[in-house]
Motif scaffolding. Structure first.
Motif, PDB file in Angstrom:
ATOM      1  N   ASN A  80       0.816  -1.219   0.000  1.00 45.63           N
ATOM      2  CA  ASN A  80       0.000   0.000   0.000  1.00 45.63           C
ATOM      3  C   ASN A  80       0.846   1.263   0.000  1.00 45.63           C
ATOM      4  O   ASN A  80       0.484   2.263   0.627  1.00 45.63           O
ATOM      5  N   PHE A  81       1.949   1.244  -0.725  1.00 39.49           N
ATOM      6  CA  PHE A  81       2.876   2.377  -0.676  1.00 39.49           C
ATOM      7  C   PHE A  81       2.268   3.641  -1.277  1.00 39.49           C
ATOM      8  O   PHE A  81       2.472   4.745  -0.765  1.00 39.49           O
ATOM      9  N   ASN A  82       1.501   3.497  -2.367  1.00 41.16           N
ATOM     10  CA  ASN A  82       0.880   4.671  -2.980  1.00 41.16           C
ATOM     11  C   ASN A  82      -0.121   5.330  -2.036  1.00 41.16           C
ATOM     12  O   ASN A  82      -0.209   6.564  -1.970  1.00 41.16           O
ATOM     13  N   LEU A 104       1.846   7.310   0.459  1.00 41.12           N
ATOM     14  CA  LEU A 104       2.332   8.585  -0.074  1.00 41.12           C
ATOM     15  C   LEU A 104       1.227   9.636  -0.083  1.00 41.12           C
ATOM     16  O   LEU A 104       1.478  10.821   0.164  1.00 41.12           O
ATOM     17  N   ALA A 105      -0.004   9.185  -0.358  1.00 42.47           N
ATOM     18  CA  ALA A 105      -1.131  10.117  -0.378  1.00 42.47           C
ATOM     19  C   ALA A 105      -1.602  10.480   1.017  1.00 42.47           C
ATOM     20  O   ALA A 105      -2.107  11.590   1.251  1.00 42.47           O
ATOM     21  N   ASP A 106      -1.440   9.547   1.966  1.00 41.93           N
ATOM     22  CA  ASP A 106      -1.922   9.759   3.334  1.00 41.93           C
ATOM     23  C   ASP A 106      -0.971   9.086   4.312  1.00 41.93           C
ATOM     24  O   ASP A 106      -1.212   7.969   4.777  1.00 41.93           O
ATOM     25  N   PRO A 107       0.173   9.722   4.653  1.00 37.16           N
ATOM     26  CA  PRO A 107       1.175   9.106   5.525  1.00 37.16           C
ATOM     27  C   PRO A 107       0.634   8.684   6.887  1.00 37.16           C
ATOM     28  O   PRO A 107       1.164   7.759   7.500  1.00 37.16           O
ATOM     29  N   VAL A 108      -0.441   9.326   7.346  1.00 37.13           N
ATOM     30  CA  VAL A 108      -0.997   8.993   8.654  1.00 37.13           C
ATOM     31  C   VAL A 108      -1.570   7.577   8.670  1.00 37.13           C
ATOM     32  O   VAL A 108      -1.672   6.959   9.729  1.00 37.13           O
ATOM     33  N   MET A 109      -1.897   7.019   7.491  1.00 37.54           N
ATOM     34  CA  MET A 109      -2.483   5.679   7.441  1.00 37.54           C
ATOM     35  C   MET A 109      -1.545   4.631   8.028  1.00 37.54           C
ATOM     36  O   MET A 109      -1.970   3.569   8.447  1.00 37.54           O
ATOM     37  N   LEU A 110      -0.244   4.948   8.092  1.00 37.35           N
ATOM     38  CA  LEU A 110       0.723   4.021   8.692  1.00 37.35           C
ATOM     39  C   LEU A 110       0.330   3.671  10.120  1.00 37.35           C
ATOM     40  O   LEU A 110       0.560   2.553  10.578  1.00 37.35           O
ATOM     41  N   PHE A 111      -0.281   4.631  10.820  1.00 37.84           N
ATOM     42  CA  PHE A 111      -0.613   4.440  12.229  1.00 37.84           C
ATOM     43  C   PHE A 111      -2.046   3.950  12.450  1.00 37.84           C
ATOM     44  O   PHE A 111      -2.436   3.680  13.582  1.00 37.84           O
ATOM     45  N   LYS A 112      -2.831   3.818  11.385  1.00 34.68           N
ATOM     46  CA  LYS A 112      -4.226   3.397  11.516  1.00 34.68           C
ATOM     47  C   LYS A 112      -4.320   1.871  11.516  1.00 34.68           C
ATOM     48  O   LYS A 112      -4.921   1.255  10.640  1.00 34.68           O
ATOM     49  N   VAL A 113      -3.702   1.267  12.518  1.00 34.97           N
ATOM     50  CA  VAL A 113      -3.619  -0.195  12.567  1.00 34.97           C
ATOM     51  C   VAL A 113      -4.990  -0.832  12.776  1.00 34.97           C
ATOM     52  O   VAL A 113      -5.189  -2.007  12.430  1.00 34.97           O
TER      53      VAL A 113
END
Length: 262
Positions: A77-79, A82-91
């Motif tokens: 889900n790299f793209n 890039l569009a929403d870096p905060v999604m990294l933390f939305k576990v």
């Protein structure tokens, strides 16, 4: 065709606090690994002593969680990242990668090995037999969440998954639970019950996990935003599994060559 057992993905709800089955599966995997390793930690061939086991479990758990999440974002889900870096933390929205978790665990084991003055491969030989417990629990969590389902089929054990359309599909999560969880655990636990050459248990894990994952990918629907990456059948999961198969063969070859030379 079987009726899908719809289960609320939230196992426990205490006001604003919601504990999901998927999260509980990680705890079950960690607890199961801890219990079984405690049975072997005092073995003369164990690379660590009993008092270091809690530290090892903590390092491994952090490696799984952080590596699994970063791996999912990087590989799948790299793209979106890039569009929403905060999604990294939305576990809580889901998204973990085994291959990322493996990299995370290897990194954590390298740090642990430096701290406790033991070798990395001795640690991976020690923990490899219990990793399938977490893999089994995680795939059951995928099934409960009705995610990562398989391709349409007419086999009698197929399910119509919520969100998967009207077609009956392979329960690929259960295939993975059976192969990566049960079968891999039995292979590794029995094999490692006797002293083996250094690197052999790690090599066997990499080889069989890679093979099992590669096979199940033929029955699993690839991620919609990725699709097939080559030849109209090769998936990201298969691409990431090929190096594991190669590494497994190499480690087993080195292990037994070293044994025969000693």
């Amino acid at each position: 065709m079987l009726t899908f057992p719809v289960i609320d993905p939230v196992a426990i709800s205490l006001g604003p606090i919601k504990i999901h089955w998927y999260g509980l599966m990680y705890l079950i995997g960690i607890a199961g690994a801890w219990y079984l390793l405690s049975k072997r930690v005092n073995n003369p061939h164990s690379p660590i002593k009993g008092e270091a086991l809690e530290d090892l479990i903590f390092y491994a758990a952090m490696g799984v969680i952080l590596g699994g999440r970063f791996g999912y974002v990087l590989f799948y889900n790299f793209n979106h990242f890039l569009a929403d870096p905060v999604m990294l933390f939305k576990v809580w929205q889901g998204g973990m990668s085994f291959h990322g978790g493996l990299i995370g665990v290897m990194t954590a084991m390298w740090i642990f090995a430096k701290k406790h003055q033991c070798t990395l491969l001795a640690l991976t030989d020690f923990i490899a037999p219990v990793v399938p417990i977490g893999l089994f629990a995680g795939r059951i969590g995928n099934f409960i969440n009705a995610e990562l389902w398989g391709k349409p089929t007419d086999v009698y054990w197929a399910f119509v998954f919520p969100g998967g359309g009207p077609l009956a599909r392979h329960p690929s999560q259960l295939y993975e639970a059976a192969l990566e969880g049960v079968a891999l655990f039995l292979i590794l636990w029995v094999y490692s019950s006797k002293p083996r050459p250094a690197m052999a248990v790690s090599g066997l894990f990499a080889l069989f996990y890679g093979l099992f994952r590669f096979i199940v990918e033929f029955y699993r629907v690839p991620d919609a935003h990725l699709g097939y990456l080559a030849l109209d059948w090769l998936t990201m999961g298969q691409i990431l599994s090929i190096p594991l198969i190669v590494i497994g063969v190499v480690l087993l070859g080195l292990a037994y060559r070293q044994k025969s030379a000693s």
